[in-house]
Motif scaffolding. Sequence first.
Motif, short mmCIF file in Angstrom:
data_model
loop_
_atom_site.label_atom_id
_atom_site.label_comp_id
_atom_site.label_asym_id
_atom_site.label_seq_id
_atom_site.Cartn_x
_atom_site.Cartn_y
_atom_site.Cartn_z
N ARG A 179 0.44 1.46 16.66
CA ARG A 179 -1.01 1.37 16.18
C ARG A 179 -0.98 0.38 14.95
NH1 ARG A 179 -5.49 1.84 15.42
NH2 ARG A 179 -5.80 3.49 13.77
N ALA A 180 0.09 0.10 14.47
CA ALA A 180 0.43 -0.82 13.26
C ALA A 180 0.41 -1.98 13.65
CB ALA A 180 1.53 -0.33 12.46
N ASN A 200 8.17 8.25 5.69
CA ASN A 200 6.90 8.19 5.64
C ASN A 200 6.24 6.72 6.39
OD1 ASN A 200 3.85 9.08 5.33
ND2 ASN A 200 4.19 7.71 3.50
N HIS A 229 4.29 5.59 9.88
CA HIS A 229 3.07 4.86 10.07
C HIS A 229 3.29 3.42 10.82
CE1 HIS A 229 1.60 7.42 6.82
NE2 HIS A 229 0.65 7.21 7.26
N ARG A 230 4.39 2.80 10.33
CA ARG A 230 4.38 1.39 10.66
C ARG A 230 5.40 1.03 12.02
NH1 ARG A 230 -0.24 -0.57 8.04
NH2 ARG A 230 0.16 0.15 5.75
N ARG A 240 0.81 -1.20 0.02
CA ARG A 240 0.23 0.11 0.04
C ARG A 240 0.84 1.21 0.05
NH1 ARG A 240 -5.06 -0.09 1.61
NH2 ARG A 240 -5.11 1.86 0.82
N HIS A 241 2.05 0.95 0.60
CA HIS A 241 3.04 2.27 0.30
C HIS A 241 3.44 2.44 -0.94
CE1 HIS A 241 3.02 3.20 4.62
NE2 HIS A 241 2.78 1.67 4.77
N ARG A 242 2.94 3.39 -1.84
CA ARG A 242 2.94 3.12 -3.44
C ARG A 242 4.10 3.71 -3.67
NH1 ARG A 242 -2.43 6.42 -3.37
NH2 ARG A 242 -1.49 6.82 -1.27
N ILE A 243 4.91 4.68 -2.98
CA ILE A 243 6.12 5.30 -3.61
C ILE A 243 7.33 4.63 -3.18
CG2 ILE A 243 7.37 7.56 -3.79
CD1 ILE A 243 4.28 7.77 -4.46
C1 LIG Z 1 -2.60 1.86 11.49
C2 LIG Z 1 -3.01 1.96 10.20
C3 LIG Z 1 -4.46 1.58 9.58
C4 LIG Z 1 -4.59 1.38 8.39
N1 LIG Z 1 -5.98 0.82 8.02
C5 LIG Z 1 -6.33 0.88 6.95
C6 LIG Z 1 -7.56 0.33 6.37
O1 LIG Z 1 -8.35 0.20 7.19
N2 LIG Z 1 -7.94 0.30 5.15
C7 LIG Z 1 -7.24 1.08 4.04
O2 LIG Z 1 -7.29 0.99 3.04
N3 LIG Z 1 -5.79 1.37 4.12
C8 LIG Z 1 -5.37 1.47 5.59
N4 LIG Z 1 -4.19 1.83 6.02
C9 LIG Z 1 -3.20 2.04 4.73
C10 LIG Z 1 -3.16 3.61 4.70
O3 LIG Z 1 -4.43 4.34 4.53
C11 LIG Z 1 -2.16 4.00 3.58
O4 LIG Z 1 -2.48 3.34 2.46
C12 LIG Z 1 -0.66 3.33 3.84
O5 LIG Z 1 -0.11 3.57 5.04
C13 LIG Z 1 0.22 3.85 2.93
O6 LIG Z 1 0.61 5.28 3.27
P1 LIG Z 1 0.65 6.31 2.13
O7 LIG Z 1 -0.43 6.55 1.10
O8 LIG Z 1 1.22 7.69 2.97
O9 LIG Z 1 2.09 5.95 1.51
P2 LIG Z 1 2.53 5.99 -0.07
O10 LIG Z 1 1.50 5.20 -1.01
O11 LIG Z 1 3.96 5.44 -0.14
O12 LIG Z 1 2.48 7.54 -0.31
C14 LIG Z 1 3.38 8.55 0.21
C15 LIG Z 1 2.88 9.81 -0.06
O13 LIG Z 1 2.74 10.28 -1.24
C16 LIG Z 1 1.51 11.11 -1.51
N5 LIG Z 1 0.56 10.25 -2.40
C17 LIG Z 1 0.77 8.93 -2.95
N6 LIG Z 1 0.03 8.62 -3.75
C18 LIG Z 1 -0.88 9.74 -3.79
C19 LIG Z 1 -2.19 10.19 -4.48
N7 LIG Z 1 -2.73 9.32 -5.35
N8 LIG Z 1 -2.60 11.17 -4.29
C20 LIG Z 1 -2.19 12.40 -3.50
N9 LIG Z 1 -0.87 12.00 -2.81
C21 LIG Z 1 -0.48 10.84 -2.80
C22 LIG Z 1 0.89 11.16 -0.11
O14 LIG Z 1 1.53 12.30 0.61
C23 LIG Z 1 1.42 9.95 0.72
O15 LIG Z 1 1.42 10.05 1.98
C24 LIG Z 1 -3.71 1.75 7.22
C25 LIG Z 1 -2.48 2.20 7.89
C26 LIG Z 1 -1.86 2.08 9.13
C27 LIG Z 1 -0.74 2.61 9.43
#
Ligand SMILES: Cc1cc2nc3c(=O)[nH]c(=O)nc-3n(C[C@H](O)[C@H](O)[C@H](O)COP(=O)(O)OP(=O)(O)OC[C@H]3O[C@@H](n4cnc5c(N)ncnc54)[C@H](O)[C@@H]3O)c2cc1C
Length: 287
Positions: free
Chosen positions: A235-236, A226, A230-231, A83-86
């Motif tokens: 809470r992770a 980043n 989060h992790r 889910r960490h797309r970058i």
């Molecule tokens: C405790 C916890 C509980 C969670 N629970 C859930 C859940 O119930 N359901 C769920 O679906 N996910 C859940 N997640 C996942 C969370 O929502 C994020 O998807 C995940 O942590 C990745 O984070 P990120 O998007 O910051 O990271 P990356 O994808 O690495 O992105 C890094 C940063 O780049 C920017 N960015 C990236 N893509 C975009 C975009 N398309 N548009 C704008 N800015 C962008 C943002 O600033 C982002 O913070 C949970 C995460 C945690 C830590």
Amino acid sequence: METKMNVKLIGHSINPELMIATAGKLCYSPSNIEALMEKQTDESVERFVNMLVSMGHESPLEHANFTFAVEGVSRSLTHQLVRHRIASYSQQSQRYVKETQFEYVVPKDIANNIHLKKHYEKHMQESQELYNEIVANLIVDYVYDEVHYGKYLNKQIKRLKIDTSEFCLWCDKWFMNSSMIEQLKKDYKKLYSILEKKAIENARYIFPNACETKIICTMNLRTLINFCHHRCCRRAQEEINELAWAMVEEIEKVSPLLAKSLGASCQFGPCPEGSMCCMQPYPKKSV
Ligand SMILES: Cc1cc2nc3c(=O)[nH]c(=O)nc-3n(C[C@H](O)[C@H](O)[C@H](O)COP(=O)(O)OP(=O)(O)OC[C@H]3O[C@@H](n4cnc5c(N)ncnc54)[C@H](O)[C@@H]3O)c2cc1C
């Protein structure tokens, strides 16, 4: 079979601190890049990296990359990780790699309950048995369908120059059995591997999230910060929390300076979790 997490930093940018400091300084300097690199000392690099991190000037941090080999983790973890797309990922495929005896992760709370652990292990064993059964039966189905209808493999069979009339000897489905599979494996290796691949990509649907997997993951320092915010947070979920701290430890071995910028959000500012805050903040870190 139960498995254990193994995390190793297997590659990183050459001199990542100097790279970041140079990229940051370039934004503010009229000098050429080579001169900028030559002028810097360990102290000036440290000062500048700390400044970039603390003021949130994060794009220079993208020039330092770190590659981790992660093994002995669950599919549940990797689903959260990607889910960490970058970042960049390469994961062992359940489509191409047959699980002859899949390994699995046991969450600590289940491992600590003898009764639950026994049931859990039984479920894993049954999953393996069902997987084996699905693979074997699908291979039989595919041969049957091929012989009767030329359904799936016409092109591959033509390429492999196999005489399908031989299969007619087996063509009554009720006589297809393990000895037929053994014969297919022995005499038609290539065809068998095509059929098996097709069967395992369907059979894998029954695997549990606990199934062990291996993944190579590359993150730049900005993404790592980043990710850890989060992790590394309490809470992770436990497994990905363990991974995040193991990654911080790996970075500490090669760059204590950059590792200072890694940790849970609460170590660098207020907790962002609001009412979900664990109320057990980690000690603050100063950069
Ligand atoms: C405790 C916890 C509980 C969670 N629970 C859930 C859940 O119930 N359901 C769920 O679906 N996910 C859940 N997640 C996942 C969370 O929502 C994020 O998807 C995940 O942590 C990745 O984070 P990120 O998007 O910051 O990271 P990356 O994808 O690495 O992105 C890094 C940063 O780049 C920017 N960015 C990236 N893509 C975009 C975009 N398309 N548009 C704008 N800015 C962008 C943002 O600033 C982002 O913070 C949970 C995460 C945690 C830590």
